[in-house]
Design a protein around this motif. Structure first.
Motif, PDB file in Angstrom:
ATOM      1  N   ARG A 131      -4.515   2.671   1.391  1.00 53.19           N
ATOM      2  CA  ARG A 131      -5.710   1.839   1.434  1.00 53.19           C
ATOM      3  C   ARG A 131      -5.600   0.624   2.353  1.00 53.19           C
ATOM      4  O   ARG A 131      -6.607   0.063   2.752  1.00 53.19           O
ATOM      5  N   CYS A 132      -4.399   0.195   2.675  1.00 51.03           N
ATOM      6  CA  CYS A 132      -4.269  -1.021   3.479  1.00 51.03           C
ATOM      7  C   CYS A 132      -3.003  -0.958   4.306  1.00 51.03           C
ATOM      8  O   CYS A 132      -2.000  -0.416   3.860  1.00 51.03           O
ATOM      9  N   GLY A 133      -3.049  -1.477   5.517  1.00 51.79           N
ATOM     10  CA  GLY A 133      -1.873  -1.512   6.379  1.00 51.79           C
ATOM     11  C   GLY A 133      -1.384  -2.935   6.596  1.00 51.79           C
ATOM     12  O   GLY A 133      -0.568  -3.179   7.478  1.00 51.79           O
ATOM     13  N   ALA A 134      -1.880  -3.872   5.782  1.00 55.68           N
ATOM     14  CA  ALA A 134      -1.456  -5.273   5.885  1.00 55.68           C
ATOM     15  C   ALA A 134      -1.538  -5.747   7.340  1.00 55.68           C
ATOM     16  O   ALA A 134      -0.571  -6.262   7.890  1.00 55.68           O
ATOM     17  N   CYS A 135      -2.697  -5.564   7.958  1.00 56.05           N
ATOM     18  CA  CYS A 135      -2.837  -5.854   9.390  1.00 56.05           C
ATOM     19  C   CYS A 135      -2.926  -7.344   9.684  1.00 56.05           C
ATOM     20  O   CYS A 135      -2.864  -7.753  10.837  1.00 56.05           O
ATOM     21  N   GLY A 136      -3.102  -8.155   8.649  1.00 53.26           N
ATOM     22  CA  GLY A 136      -3.080  -9.597   8.869  1.00 53.26           C
ATOM     23  C   GLY A 136      -4.422 -10.213   9.239  1.00 53.26           C
ATOM     24  O   GLY A 136      -4.531 -11.431   9.399  1.00 53.26           O
ATOM     25  N   GLU A 137      -5.447  -9.373   9.419  1.00 51.78           N
ATOM     26  CA  GLU A 137      -6.779  -9.903   9.731  1.00 51.78           C
ATOM     27  C   GLU A 137      -7.788  -8.879   9.218  1.00 51.78           C
ATOM     28  O   GLU A 137      -8.172  -7.961   9.937  1.00 51.78           O
ATOM     29  N   CYS A 138      -8.189  -9.067   7.995  1.00 56.12           N
ATOM     30  CA  CYS A 138      -8.960  -8.031   7.309  1.00 56.12           C
ATOM     31  C   CYS A 138     -10.387  -7.940   7.856  1.00 56.12           C
ATOM     32  O   CYS A 138     -11.068  -8.938   8.018  1.00 56.12           O
ATOM     33  N   VAL A 139     -10.821  -6.724   8.134  1.00 64.72           N
ATOM     34  CA  VAL A 139     -12.152  -6.519   8.725  1.00 64.72           C
ATOM     35  C   VAL A 139     -13.122  -5.801   7.791  1.00 64.72           C
ATOM     36  O   VAL A 139     -14.250  -5.515   8.167  1.00 64.72           O
ATOM     37  N   ILE A 140     -12.681  -5.518   6.575  1.00 67.22           N
ATOM     38  CA  ILE A 140     -13.496  -4.608   5.760  1.00 67.22           C
ATOM     39  C   ILE A 140     -14.784  -5.230   5.228  1.00 67.22           C
ATOM     40  O   ILE A 140     -15.620  -4.514   4.676  1.00 67.22           O
ATOM     41  N   ILE A 146     -14.185  -0.438   3.462  1.00 65.61           N
ATOM     42  CA  ILE A 146     -13.341   0.729   3.766  1.00 65.61           C
ATOM     43  C   ILE A 146     -12.483   0.363   4.974  1.00 65.61           C
ATOM     44  O   ILE A 146     -13.003  -0.080   6.002  1.00 65.61           O
ATOM     45  N   CYS A 147     -11.181   0.544   4.851  1.00 64.94           N
ATOM     46  CA  CYS A 147     -10.270   0.061   5.889  1.00 64.94           C
ATOM     47  C   CYS A 147     -10.185   1.023   7.083  1.00 64.94           C
ATOM     48  O   CYS A 147      -9.693   2.135   6.940  1.00 64.94           O
ATOM     49  N   PRO A 148     -10.644   0.588   8.268  1.00 62.78           N
ATOM     50  CA  PRO A 148     -10.536   1.469   9.434  1.00 62.78           C
ATOM     51  C   PRO A 148      -9.126   1.468  10.028  1.00 62.78           C
ATOM     52  O   PRO A 148      -8.794   2.345  10.808  1.00 62.78           O
TER      53      PRO A 148
HETATM   54  S1  SF4 Z   1      -8.356  -4.306   7.610  1.00 65.72           S
HETATM   55 FE1  SF4 Z   1      -7.974  -5.172   5.570  1.00 65.72          FE
HETATM   56  S2  SF4 Z   1      -7.546  -3.380   4.309  1.00 65.72           S
HETATM   57 FE2  SF4 Z   1      -7.297  -2.745   6.448  1.00 65.72          FE
HETATM   58  S3  SF4 Z   1      -5.138  -3.058   6.966  1.00 65.72           S
HETATM   59 FE3  SF4 Z   1      -6.200  -4.908   7.541  1.00 65.72          FE
HETATM   60  S4  SF4 Z   1      -5.957  -6.210   5.728  1.00 65.72           S
HETATM   61 FE4  SF4 Z   1      -5.568  -4.130   5.046  1.00 65.72          FE
END
Ligand code: SF4
Ligand code: SF4
Lengths: 227, 314
Positions: A131-140, A146-148
């Motif tokens: 559900r999440c890749g801990a990308c550091g800048e959430c866009v959902i 829904i996490c792209p």
């Molecule tokens: S967009 Fe949000 S849910 Fe997706 S990897 Fe980044 S922090 Fe996680």
């Protein structure tokens, strides 16, 4: 939650070779919830290893223990005395827990008995989905929750690729089973929210420096530090 | 020079700008350091297509890179459309490569997401996907028109590019597909080629949506066609190629003829019929013939479709 899968038995058993005392250490938080590395699973793995060692005629002492959370120093104190007795530890915690053990008890040999695989959620009993890749800048907020980044196989930011078919991702294979196309889900839910115009926005390239591409991350909460 | 200001001045751009019906082809580079393959394919296609797509590790299988192969095609008298996927390069590499391609004389570029690594021969590879195809189009447009790198830094000499993209009218969700093209137009795409069309009624429906939002006036649309060599190819595309929509009638039609030369003749005939039907659709500016590993069929198809001689542009 963090999910992990036990490594193949032969791989784990091979790690015990050359040791006469091995401790299997479970963790009773995330890996226990995903039925991989809690106290119960640690007990089972220790028993399996003992049986195999006995079959092989090896004289090796294999026991188990478990911490409430291997990823926090204070919970490691509770198992420290037992850990000290063993020259080799097979940790069944997630990658964070294993490293906490390795650091706390350094230079003791702490080995991974599981493969940590994702930040996932239980979809149904015994099924977890990333559900999440801990990308550091959430866009959902803009993608209908829904996490792209991890739910789209290509981390696309501007809608589905040409391989999206009947709501399924092109990476769907007989072995992997059906994978939902994240962008088909996003489109449907944005429409249900009456916010499909968000799909028309051209989003700029994502700032990956906030993710692991930017190097190991560190979080400091100054206001929460003790004075 | 006339009043026309070209973005890149490629043969393809000129033909499309003059409103002539364009024909593009496709060449897959070889899976080894064999320097003869592109040369041979270029000899077959020269004079029959206006430019040729040079694929970029197509279906995620390693091949000679699209820049070297594109240069080789041009050295053999065939203008290249260099493909670039987001799967294998990050934004640094994609900018460096386009500067390199540009100084070597490559003017047409096709911006793609790329098939997933799991389809190819290195399924264990790490996918890059730093940018998506829309980000890539915009980045190249800004390099060309603003003389800016993606980070905002200035450059002295901008690459002269005619920027293309691909779109799959048969991908889902269908109602988003024309809107996705709109996003690509807004990002800066000058031309687009579609995924192979077999389902013409569905393509027409998609073109209706495209015309409804006026996109056919903003971007040159080339309809993609793949001549079928036999029923095997039809079945393969139907069942194994992501995003492909092959109606059963087409499979049946190919199955109704004998294998070998009769099937090949039928495949060419079908392609010609499709070109003629598609050329009538308002807003279609040309065809893109993807005769994968069957380049020899192209000259005959182009001739039978009445598309010879190819226009000469100054
Ligand atoms: S967009 Fe949000 S849910 Fe997706 S990897 Fe980044 S922090 Fe996680
Ligand atoms: S099919 Fe959907 S989820 Fe899969 S890569 Fe394409 S857009 Fe992403």
């Amino acid at each position: 939650m963090i999910t992990a899968e036990r490594k193949p038995f032969d791989e784990i058993y091979a790690m015990t070779e050359g040791h006469d005392k091995v401790l299997v250490a479970g963790c009773d938080t995330c890996v226990a919830v995903c039925l991989t590395g809690g106290e119960k699973e640690a007990e089972i793995l220790a028993a399996e290893l003992r049986i195999k060692a006995k079959e092989d005629g090896r004289d090796v002492q294999i026991e188990h223990t478990a911490a409430i959370r291997q990823c926090e120093w204070e919970y490691l104190d509770a198992i420290a005395a037992k850990v000290e007795e063993y020259p080799a530890v097979l940790s069944m915690a997630c990658g964070i827990g294993i490293q906490s053990m390795a650091e706390k008890f350094a230079p003791k040999l702490v080995l991974p008995a599981v493969n940590t695989n994702m930040l996932g959620m239980p979809q149904e009993h015994a099924v977890w989905l990333e559900r999440c890749g801990a990308c550091g800048e959430c866009v959902i907020g803009d993608t209908a929750g829904i996490c792209p980044v991890v739910r789209c196989s290509k981390s696309l930011m501007n809608g589905p690729c040409g391989g999206s078919h009947d709501g399924k991702c092109e990476v769907t294979t007989p072995e992997k089973g059906d994978i939902d196309c994240a962008w088909a889900l996003i489109w449907d839910r944005l429409k249900a929210q009456g916010r499909e115009e968000l799909m028309l926005v051209n989003r700029p390239p994502k700032n990956w420096s906030k993710s692991s591409s930017g190097g190991p991350r560190k979080m400091v909460r100054e206001e929460a530090k003790p004075v | 020079m006339s009043a026309t200001q070209y973005k890149a001045g490629s043969n393809l751009e000129k033909i499309l700008s003059e409103g002539k019906f364009a024909v593009t082809g496709e060449c897959g580079p070889p899976k080894s350091a064999d320097g003869t393959v592109i040369e041979e394919k270029a000899k077959i296609l020269k004079g029959f297509v206006d430019a040729v797509n040079i694929t970029d590790n197509q279906t995620a299988v390693v091949r000679v890179c699209s820049m070297a192969s594109g240069l080789q095609a041009q050295q053999n008298g065939l203008e290249a459309i260099m493909q670039m996927t987001c799967r294998d390069r990050n934004r640094l590499a994609m900018q460096a490569d386009i500067l390199g391609a540009s100084i070597l004389g490559i003017k047409n570029i096709l911006c793609l997401t790329g098939d997933h690594m799991s389809f190819g021969n290195h399924p264990e590879a790490k996918g890059v996907h730093d940018l998506d195809a829309i980000n890539l189009i915009k980045m190249y447009k800004d390099m060309r028109d603003e003389k800016k790198f993606q980070c905002g830094d200035d450059m002295d000499v901008a690459p002269a590019l005619y920027i293309g993209c691909a779109e799959n009218p048969f991908g889902d969700p269908f109602e988003f597909r024309a809107l996705r093209l709109k996003k690509k137009v807004e990002a800066g795409a000058d031309f687009m080629q579609t995924q192979c069309i077999f389902n013409i009624p569905k393509f027409k429906k998609w073109m209706e949506e495209v015309r409804a939002i006026g996109l056919h006036k903003e971007i040159k649309i080339l309809a993609g066609l793949t001549p079928l060599k036999g029923v095997g190819a039809a079945k393969y595309m139907k069942n194994f190629v992501p995003g492909m929509d092959v109606p059963q009638e087409i499979v049946d039609r190919m199955a109704s003829v004998e294998k070998g030369p009769p099937a090949q003749a039928e495949g060419k005939k079908l392609a010609v019929e499709m070109i003629k039907e598609i050329a009538e659709i308002e807003g279609v500016a040309g065809v893109h013939l993807m005769a994968v590993e069957w380049e020899v069929a192209v000259p005959e198809i182009v001739e039978m479709a009445g598309l010879l001689p190819r226009p000469a542009v100054a």
